[in-house]
Design a protein around this motif. Structure first.
Motif, PDB file in Angstrom:
ATOM      1  N   ASP A 190       1.961   2.344  -3.274  1.00  0.00           N
ATOM      2  CA  ASP A 190       0.848   2.310  -4.128  1.00  0.00           C
ATOM      3  C   ASP A 190       0.475   1.047  -4.998  1.00  0.00           C
ATOM      4  O   ASP A 190      -0.405   1.464  -5.949  1.00  0.00           O
ATOM      5  CB  ASP A 190       1.056   3.578  -5.129  1.00  0.00           C
ATOM      6  CG  ASP A 190       1.147   5.029  -4.436  1.00  0.00           C
ATOM      7  OD1 ASP A 190       0.539   5.077  -3.390  1.00  0.00           O
ATOM      8  OD2 ASP A 190       1.863   5.801  -4.900  1.00  0.00           O
TER       9      ASP A 190
ATOM     10  N   VAL B  75       0.935  -1.120  -0.058  1.00  0.00           N
ATOM     11  CA  VAL B  75       0.132   0.076  -0.051  1.00  0.00           C
ATOM     12  C   VAL B  75       0.827   1.274   0.127  1.00  0.00           C
ATOM     13  O   VAL B  75       0.476   2.166  -0.655  1.00  0.00           O
ATOM     14  CB  VAL B  75      -0.872   0.030   1.186  1.00  0.00           C
ATOM     15  CG1 VAL B  75      -1.708   1.372   1.167  1.00  0.00           C
ATOM     16  CG2 VAL B  75      -2.130  -1.005   1.114  1.00  0.00           C
TER      17      VAL B  75
ATOM     18  N   LYS C 117      -8.546   5.047  -0.983  1.00  0.00           N
ATOM     19  CA  LYS C 117      -7.419   5.510  -2.059  1.00  0.00           C
ATOM     20  C   LYS C 117      -8.024   5.061  -3.265  1.00  0.00           C
ATOM     21  O   LYS C 117      -7.811   5.845  -4.329  1.00  0.00           O
ATOM     22  CB  LYS C 117      -6.133   4.982  -1.651  1.00  0.00           C
ATOM     23  CG  LYS C 117      -5.601   5.588  -0.649  1.00  0.00           C
ATOM     24  CD  LYS C 117      -4.212   5.108  -0.231  1.00  0.00           C
ATOM     25  CE  LYS C 117      -3.446   5.736   1.028  1.00  0.00           C
ATOM     26  NZ  LYS C 117      -2.026   5.284   1.204  1.00  0.00           N
TER      27      LYS C 117
ATOM     28  N   ILE D  83      -2.003  -0.522  -4.309  1.00  0.00           N
ATOM     29  CA  ILE D  83      -3.005  -0.924  -3.155  1.00  0.00           C
ATOM     30  C   ILE D  83      -3.853  -2.202  -3.567  1.00  0.00           C
ATOM     31  O   ILE D  83      -4.009  -2.694  -2.491  1.00  0.00           O
ATOM     32  CB  ILE D  83      -4.112   0.167  -3.425  1.00  0.00           C
ATOM     33  CG1 ILE D  83      -3.238   1.717  -3.181  1.00  0.00           C
ATOM     34  CG2 ILE D  83      -4.985   0.239  -2.419  1.00  0.00           C
ATOM     35  CD1 ILE D  83      -3.924   2.815  -3.274  1.00  0.00           C
TER      36      ILE D  83
ATOM     37  N   GLY E  82      -7.243   1.454   2.350  1.00  0.00           N
ATOM     38  CA  GLY E  82      -7.042   1.121   1.016  1.00  0.00           C
ATOM     39  C   GLY E  82      -7.966   1.233  -0.123  1.00  0.00           C
ATOM     40  O   GLY E  82      -7.557   1.858  -1.435  1.00  0.00           O
TER      41      GLY E  82
END
Length: 752
Positions: free
Chosen positions: A185, A182, A223, A187, A220
């Protein structure tokens, strides 16, 4: 030997006794509350091994309150363990010191000591401690921002804990890997690890861990802007934290819920949850959450046009930002002061160590004189034998050097052939592309679209040839460097050939070439599926490429002793005897031209021979010009499971494919079965997949087994039993593979 065993046992019993004194007997923690000098004096009354563990326990107890004092105690234990040569105690002290340096933010020192502990535990084969050190090193790399290294060490710990079946530690490892992804990125990848950690924590009833994971998973999805899923996780976190009276997590969950509603412009609902978070954080003194909540409230009021309240909350947010900054500044100053004191303390320890080293060297020099004298007397008796041994050794070395010289010559020749091959086969296509590019540029200026289109086709055909050559070179390079991992398994030939036919049907259809197979029913071989797939694909591609328009390609198989012979026949141009001799050799050019007039590079057949040989088979060809070709290769026949005990169970993907094939063979399913599958069972599947809890998986699998048993659908029952088995034994990797297959199963049931 008995005396050594008795000494080791005594050390172990004394260590256990004093650990019990520290953590079990009432009032034992008073020792840790005493000043450092007092603890050291008490430790002097114990045996050496017990002193080390006593000092480490005391250091661990006070490391958050008196970091410098804890480090003094830990280094005292280190000196004792080092002087006495206690490996296990030495590793434990390095681990304790590393944890203290981590608190101080001295990450370089922390890594140095964790790695020292890991090295010792590895030499002692302490698997549990090796896993623990790997995870701790991963956490240090997370703090330094090196998430790739962190993920690597978390993965090392995970593999060891899987082997040891340390379920709670496995959950922690999955969670660490998820955080690393995470942070980078990645995710979606991080969420998959979070979900596995969630299943373990849920099965262990570790509610506190579940709450933390729910908040992590929700963040997560937030995002990723998957608001419904994020909201569901935050609400579950809020509900569980309220039940457990975990008010920090409850305040955080309410704040996160507010952020989701704010992102969806549902301002009144967002305000409700933000005020809940504000009320809890204010009463409990959670400064960081209060700081974030003030900022969120300011955004909400600004969004609805209440700029007065938005400004008021923004002012409080800025004031709290200053407060948080001051707290951080104070912490940094305290850490800097502690680091300064530690450096002074380390200098003192270094002087003591130098003195100890000098004493050791003096004793070592005296021992060396005695040892050398004894060795010189002993060496004279073995001198003759030594000379004979050296003579034999030189002969063996000469032989090895000669073999290595021959190998180097062969490698050099192979390298020269490789580069010549690359230049020879890529030079002409590149020249063609360059020439036609110039012509296209010329006719583009003249707006001659017909010639531009014709030359673009030539460029495309040439680039396709280069692409094929490079792909074959890559496969050949992987084979030569041993990158292919040989993993034999039971392979159903008919299923594999169907896949190959489907992939090549479009290319064959352009030229009216028919693809078919015969005599493949119930034919099974024992080989590496990926390697056999590459062999089939190369031979099929050649059979289509060098075939005539309207021709055919036929696959057949027949038994040959303990092997199965597979033949691919085509109606193409055929191959001359001169070309057949070198067809499977690494050569510069085969000389064979396809339907378009292009000449093949010949690497595909070289790769086929390498892969067939790796699977214990042979490959051959029969052909005459104008009469087509028959390529035949052999693979070991799979007869009984007992003959291949090392591969007693097919892979999960193979099991699922076999199960779906059996379901597809059923012509009609009862309407009542379809109704129950599409309503009751599918609903439980969706709930189980959404929460991914062990209870949900159990409920789904039991309902599926019950329905399949009622209507006597054995393949469906088998699938449900597999889900039940894997969820009961916490085989989460296999669960993640077979759960999506249920959607395909539902499609098969609903097809009629």
């Amino acid at each position: 030997m008995q005396e050594d065993a008795m000494v080791n046992n005594f050390r172990l019993y004394m260590a256990l006794f004093f650990w019990m004194l520290l953590f079990v007997v009432p009032g034992s923690r008073v020792a840790c509350a005493l000043p450092v000098d007092t603890v050291g004096n008490k430790a002097n009354l114990l045996s050496d091994s017990a002193r080390v563990y006593y000092l480490l326990a005391a250091a661990d107890e006070i490391k958050f309150k008196d970091t410098r004092g804890a480090l003094v105690l830990a280094y005292q234990g280190l000196d004792i363990a080092d002087q006495k040569g206690y490996k296990e105690e030495l590793a434990a002290t390095h681990k304790c010191i590393a944890s203290i340096y981590t608190i101080l933010g001295h990450y370089e020192k922390a890594l140095e000591n964790y790695l020292a502990a890991l090295k010792i535990f590895t030499s002692l084969n302490e698997e549990g401690q090796i896993a623990s050190c790997n995870h701790s090193i991963g956490e240090v790399f997370m703090l330094t921002g090196d998430y790739s290294q962190a993920s690597s060490f978390f993965s090392n710990a995970l593999e060891i804990n899987k082997a040891l079946k340390n379920i709670s530690e496995i959950s922690m490892n999955y969670k660490g890997i998820g955080k690393a992804f995470v942070k980078q990125d990645s995710i979606d990848k991080g969420l998959s690890y979070y979900l596995v950690s969630m299943m373990i924590a849920d099965s262990l009833k570790n509610t506190s861990e579940v709450i933390d994971l729910l908040n992590n998973i929700g963040e997560g999805y937030l995002k990723l802007k998957k608001y419904p899923v994020a909201l569901d996780n935050f609400k579950r976190a809020a509900q569980l934290s309220l039940q457990e009276q975990h008010m920090f997590a409850h305040a955080l969950a309410n704040l996160n819920i507010s952020k989701v509603y704010l992102s969806n412009n549902q301002f009144s609902t967002a305000l409700k949850f933000a005020l809940n978070s504000y009320r809890i954080a204010s009463s409990e003194g959670y400064t960081q959450i209060l700081h974030d909540t003030e900022h969120t409230l300011s955004r909400i009021y600004a969004s609805v046009g209440n700029y007065q309240k938005a400004y008021q909350h923004y002012v409080k947010y800025k004031d709290l930002s200053d407060s948080v900054f001051n707290d951080e500044t104070s912490k940094k100053l305290a850490i800097m002061q502690a680091k300064f004191e530690i450096e002074n303390m380390e200098q003192e320890n270094q002087l003591l160590r130098l003195k100890n080293e000098e004493n050791k060297r003096t004793i070592a020099r005296k021992n060396k004189i005695v040892t050398i004298t004894v060795l010189l007397i002993t060496a004279s008796f073995f001198l003759v034998f030594l000379l004979l041994f050296i003579n034999k050794r030189f002969k063996n070395l000469n032989r090895l050097l000669e073999e290595q010289s021959n190998e180097l010559k062969e490698l050099s020749l192979q390298k020269d052939k490789f580069f010549s091959f690359v230049v020879h086969n890529i030079k002409n296509p590149f020249s063609t592309i360059h020439g036609f590019s110039e012509l296209m540029l010329k006719y583009a200026e003249q707006n001659d679209h017909e010639k531009m289109l014709r030359y673009s086709r030539y460029i495309y055909d040439s680039s396709q040839g280069i692409k094929e050559i490079l792909a074959n070179l890559l496969e050949w390079s992987r084979i030569q460097h041993g990158s292919y991992e040989y993993s034999p398994a039971k392979i159903h030939l008919e299923g594999l050939v169907k896949d190959i036919l489907e992939i090549n049907s479009k290319q064959a259809g352009k030229r009216g070439i028919s693809l078919s197979y015969q005599e493949l029913d119930n034919r099974y071989v024992y080989a590496d599926r990926q390697m056999v797939y590459i062999v089939f694909q190369n031979l099929f591609s050649n059979a289509i490429k060098y075939n005539r328009d309207g021709g055919s390609v036929v696959v057949s198989a027949e038994p040959r002793g303990h092997f199965t012979a597979i033949t691919i026949s085509d109606t193409g141009q055929g191959i001359s005897n001169d070309q057949l001799i070198h067809l499977f050799d690494f050569s510069y050019k085969t000389g064979l031209k396809d339907n378009s007039g292009s000449t093949g590079a010949g690497m595909g057949l070289v790769i086929c021979k390498e892969l067939v040989t790796k699977n214990g088979g042979e490959i051959s060809v029969e052909s005459s010009p104008g009469e087509g070709s028959r390529f035949t290769f052999t693979l070991p026949t799979h007869e009984t499971e007992s003959e291949y005990a090392d591969n007693s169970e097919p892979s999960v993907s193979q099991q699922m494919q076999s199960l779906k094939d059996h379901l597809s063979a059923i012509e009609n399913f009862p309407p009542e079965l379809k109704e129950k599958i599409n309503s009751m069972v599918l609903q439980k599947y969706q709930l189980a997949g959404k929460g991914l809890s062990s209870e949900g998986l159990k409920e789904f699998s039991e309902s599926l087994v019950s329905v399949a048993d009622e209507y006597q659908i054995d393949p469906l029952k088998e699938y449900g039993q597999k889900v039940l088995k894997y969820s009961g034994s916490l085989q989460f990797d296999k669960i993640l593979k077979i759960m999506p297959e249920f959607q395909e199963i539902v499609k098969i049931i609903n097809r009629s």
